[in-house]
Design a protein around this motif. Structure first.
Motif, mmCIF file in Angstrom:
data_model
loop_
_atom_site.group_PDB
_atom_site.id
_atom_site.type_symbol
_atom_site.label_atom_id
_atom_site.label_comp_id
_atom_site.label_asym_id
_atom_site.label_seq_id
_atom_site.Cartn_x
_atom_site.Cartn_y
_atom_site.Cartn_z
ATOM 1 N N CYS A 13 0.077 3.688 7.481
ATOM 2 C CA CYS A 13 1.060 2.618 7.671
ATOM 3 C C CYS A 13 0.359 1.288 7.423
ATOM 4 O O CYS A 13 -0.849 1.255 7.186
ATOM 5 C CB CYS A 13 1.670 2.654 9.079
ATOM 6 S SG CYS A 13 0.495 2.411 10.418
ATOM 7 N N LEU A 14 1.113 0.216 7.471
ATOM 8 C CA LEU A 14 0.524 -1.110 7.322
ATOM 9 C C LEU A 14 -0.001 -1.568 8.684
ATOM 10 O O LEU A 14 0.621 -1.295 9.712
ATOM 11 C CB LEU A 14 1.572 -2.108 6.823
ATOM 12 C CG LEU A 14 2.220 -1.778 5.479
ATOM 13 C CD1 LEU A 14 3.332 -2.771 5.166
ATOM 14 C CD2 LEU A 14 1.183 -1.781 4.364
ATOM 15 N N SER A 15 -1.119 -2.267 8.675
ATOM 16 C CA SER A 15 -1.675 -2.763 9.943
ATOM 17 C C SER A 15 -0.669 -3.631 10.680
ATOM 18 O O SER A 15 -0.557 -3.586 11.907
ATOM 19 C CB SER A 15 -2.945 -3.579 9.677
ATOM 20 O OG SER A 15 -3.980 -2.742 9.242
ATOM 21 N N MET A 16 0.102 -4.424 9.917
ATOM 22 C CA MET A 16 1.045 -5.349 10.541
ATOM 23 C C MET A 16 2.199 -4.636 11.242
ATOM 24 O O MET A 16 2.907 -5.239 12.034
ATOM 25 C CB MET A 16 1.602 -6.328 9.506
ATOM 26 C CG MET A 16 2.469 -5.663 8.476
ATOM 27 S SD MET A 16 3.360 -6.798 7.396
ATOM 28 C CE MET A 16 2.074 -7.460 6.397
ATOM 29 N N GLU A 17 2.361 -3.349 10.987
ATOM 30 C CA GLU A 17 3.443 -2.611 11.642
ATOM 31 C C GLU A 17 3.087 -2.222 13.082
ATOM 32 O O GLU A 17 3.957 -1.786 13.832
ATOM 33 C CB GLU A 17 3.767 -1.340 10.854
ATOM 34 C CG GLU A 17 4.409 -1.595 9.509
ATOM 35 C CD GLU A 17 4.733 -0.303 8.793
ATOM 36 O OE1 GLU A 17 5.915 0.064 8.750
ATOM 37 O OE2 GLU A 17 3.788 0.337 8.259
ATOM 38 N N LEU A 18 1.819 -2.316 13.415
ATOM 39 C CA LEU A 18 1.384 -1.922 14.756
ATOM 40 C C LEU A 18 0.963 -3.146 15.547
ATOM 41 O O LEU A 18 0.060 -3.872 15.142
ATOM 42 C CB LEU A 18 0.203 -0.940 14.672
ATOM 43 C CG LEU A 18 0.443 0.334 13.863
ATOM 44 C CD1 LEU A 18 -0.818 1.203 13.888
ATOM 45 C CD2 LEU A 18 1.642 1.095 14.387
ATOM 46 N N GLU A 19 1.609 -3.350 16.662
ATOM 47 C CA GLU A 19 1.332 -4.492 17.520
ATOM 48 C C GLU A 19 0.683 -3.980 18.800
ATOM 49 O O GLU A 19 1.094 -2.926 19.309
ATOM 50 C CB GLU A 19 2.682 -5.141 17.846
ATOM 51 C CG GLU A 19 2.627 -6.524 18.388
ATOM 52 C CD GLU A 19 4.053 -7.011 18.672
ATOM 53 O OE1 GLU A 19 4.291 -7.465 19.790
ATOM 54 O OE2 GLU A 19 4.904 -6.883 17.762
ATOM 55 N N ALA A 20 -0.307 -4.692 19.294
ATOM 56 C CA ALA A 20 -0.947 -4.257 20.537
ATOM 57 C C ALA A 20 0.093 -4.137 21.642
ATOM 58 O O ALA A 20 0.856 -5.073 21.878
ATOM 59 C CB ALA A 20 -2.043 -5.251 20.939
ATOM 60 N N ASP A 21 0.119 -2.981 22.289
ATOM 61 C CA ASP A 21 1.103 -2.677 23.338
ATOM 62 C C ASP A 21 2.546 -2.740 22.835
ATOM 63 O O ASP A 21 3.483 -2.825 23.631
ATOM 64 C CB ASP A 21 0.938 -3.592 24.558
ATOM 65 C CG ASP A 21 -0.208 -3.136 25.442
ATOM 66 O OD1 ASP A 21 -0.686 -1.995 25.262
ATOM 67 O OD2 ASP A 21 -0.627 -3.921 26.309
ATOM 68 N N SER A 140 2.389 -3.096 0.193
ATOM 69 C CA SER A 140 3.803 -2.836 0.447
ATOM 70 C C SER A 140 3.972 -1.365 0.818
ATOM 71 O O SER A 140 3.039 -0.568 0.669
ATOM 72 C CB SER A 140 4.652 -3.166 -0.785
ATOM 73 O OG SER A 140 4.391 -2.234 -1.809
ATOM 74 N N LYS A 141 5.142 -1.057 1.286
ATOM 75 C CA LYS A 141 5.426 0.314 1.694
ATOM 76 C C LYS A 141 6.838 0.630 1.203
ATOM 77 O O LYS A 141 7.761 -0.132 1.480
ATOM 78 C CB LYS A 141 5.355 0.377 3.220
ATOM 79 C CG LYS A 141 5.582 1.706 3.827
ATOM 80 C CD LYS A 141 5.265 1.586 5.304
ATOM 81 C CE LYS A 141 5.802 2.742 6.070
ATOM 82 N NZ LYS A 141 5.537 2.606 7.500
ATOM 83 N N VAL A 142 6.977 1.692 0.438
ATOM 84 C CA VAL A 142 8.301 2.083 -0.059
ATOM 85 C C VAL A 142 8.539 3.554 0.276
ATOM 86 O O VAL A 142 7.584 4.325 0.436
ATOM 87 C CB VAL A 142 8.440 1.883 -1.583
ATOM 88 C CG1 VAL A 142 8.379 0.416 -1.948
ATOM 89 C CG2 VAL A 142 7.380 2.661 -2.340
ATOM 90 N N PHE A 143 9.779 3.930 0.393
ATOM 91 C CA PHE A 143 10.138 5.325 0.638
ATOM 92 C C PHE A 143 10.854 5.868 -0.592
ATOM 93 O O PHE A 143 11.866 5.312 -1.010
ATOM 94 C CB PHE A 143 11.057 5.434 1.870
ATOM 95 C CG PHE A 143 10.352 5.100 3.141
ATOM 96 C CD1 PHE A 143 9.583 6.041 3.797
ATOM 97 C CD2 PHE A 143 10.448 3.835 3.678
ATOM 98 C CE1 PHE A 143 8.921 5.721 4.964
ATOM 99 C CE2 PHE A 143 9.786 3.501 4.848
ATOM 100 C CZ PHE A 143 9.020 4.449 5.486
ATOM 101 N N ILE A 149 3.624 14.357 -5.795
ATOM 102 C CA ILE A 149 3.060 14.596 -7.125
ATOM 103 C C ILE A 149 3.957 14.001 -8.216
ATOM 104 O O ILE A 149 3.478 13.461 -9.217
ATOM 105 C CB ILE A 149 2.872 16.112 -7.354
ATOM 106 C CG1 ILE A 149 1.766 16.636 -6.444
ATOM 107 C CG2 ILE A 149 2.526 16.424 -8.805
ATOM 108 C CD1 ILE A 149 0.393 16.109 -6.749
ATOM 109 N N ALA A 150 5.290 14.095 -8.027
ATOM 110 C CA ALA A 150 6.208 13.553 -9.028
ATOM 111 C C ALA A 150 5.973 12.054 -9.197
ATOM 112 O O ALA A 150 5.976 11.541 -10.316
ATOM 113 C CB ALA A 150 7.652 13.833 -8.610
ATOM 114 N N VAL A 151 5.742 11.365 -8.119
ATOM 115 C CA VAL A 151 5.505 9.917 -8.202
ATOM 116 C C VAL A 151 4.173 9.648 -8.881
ATOM 117 O O VAL A 151 4.070 8.795 -9.778
ATOM 118 C CB VAL A 151 5.513 9.295 -6.786
ATOM 119 C CG1 VAL A 151 5.169 7.816 -6.859
ATOM 120 C CG2 VAL A 151 6.864 9.492 -6.142
#
Ligand code: FES
Length: 174
Positions: A13-21, A140-143, A149-151
């Motif tokens: 995941c991105l570091s910015m997605e995790l906030e302390a507590d 960035s993060k995409v779904f 493998i296809a990607v």
């Protein structure tokens, strides 16, 4: 193929997605449902989603005082997955309980994880890209609802043909 991919450090995941507590984050990697969180001291963690007590999802737990506390019976786990408190089972010893977890390493604004169960090249840097924040970069993060493998194959094939043309068009040189 899955075992081969597990021998490389993988972006979780991105570091910015995790906030302390802050709130835990659901992560699905290589077919596994996991939960990521950042504890009070700023350490990131990646766990199995299911609590060993009764298999409830620790995603619904409370992230507090250097651990993630399961919402059902209150078992609490530190960033290594070690159980550190069992308020509803006072007679049992938490040292014997551990939730399966993966090692994590943060680099370039990304939380990386290593999912091989047994391997000697676990040290970060041996199989992970080195990203420096001093150079101009973006994350960035995409779904994509498709096979990994296809990607990977699609990107490799398109790069020599489409990227230069699209860059030229964007810059008005074509
Ligand atoms: S299911 Fe997690 S403490 Fe009971």
């Amino acid at each position: 193929m899955g075992n081969l991919l597990r021998r490389y450090w993988t972006p979780a995941c991105l570091s910015m997605e995790l906030e302390a507590d802050g709130s835990p984050l659901e992560v699905r990697l290589l077919g596994e449902d996991l939960v990521a969180f950042r504890d009070t001291s700023g350490k990131a963690a990646l766990f199995d989603r299911n609590c060993p007590a009764s298999w409830c999802s620790v995603f619904y737990g409370r992230n507090e005082d250097c651990g993630l506390r399961c919402a059902y019976h209150g078992w609490k786990f530190d960033v290594t997955g070690q159980c550190v408190d069992m308020p509803s089972d006072r007679g049992r010893s938490p040292e014997r309980i551990k939730i399966p977890s993966y090692p994590v390493y943060e680099s370039g604004g990304i939380v990386w994880t290593y999912m091989a169960r047994r391997s000697r090249s676990r040290r970060f840097g041996t199989s992970a890209p080195r990203i420096s924040l001093r150079i101009r970069s973006w994350r960035s993060k995409v779904f994509w609802d498709c096979n990994w493998i296809a990607v990977a194959r699609g990107k490799r094939r398109h790069r020599p043909y489409l990227t230069p043309a699209s860059v030229l068009q964007r810059d008005g040189r074509r």
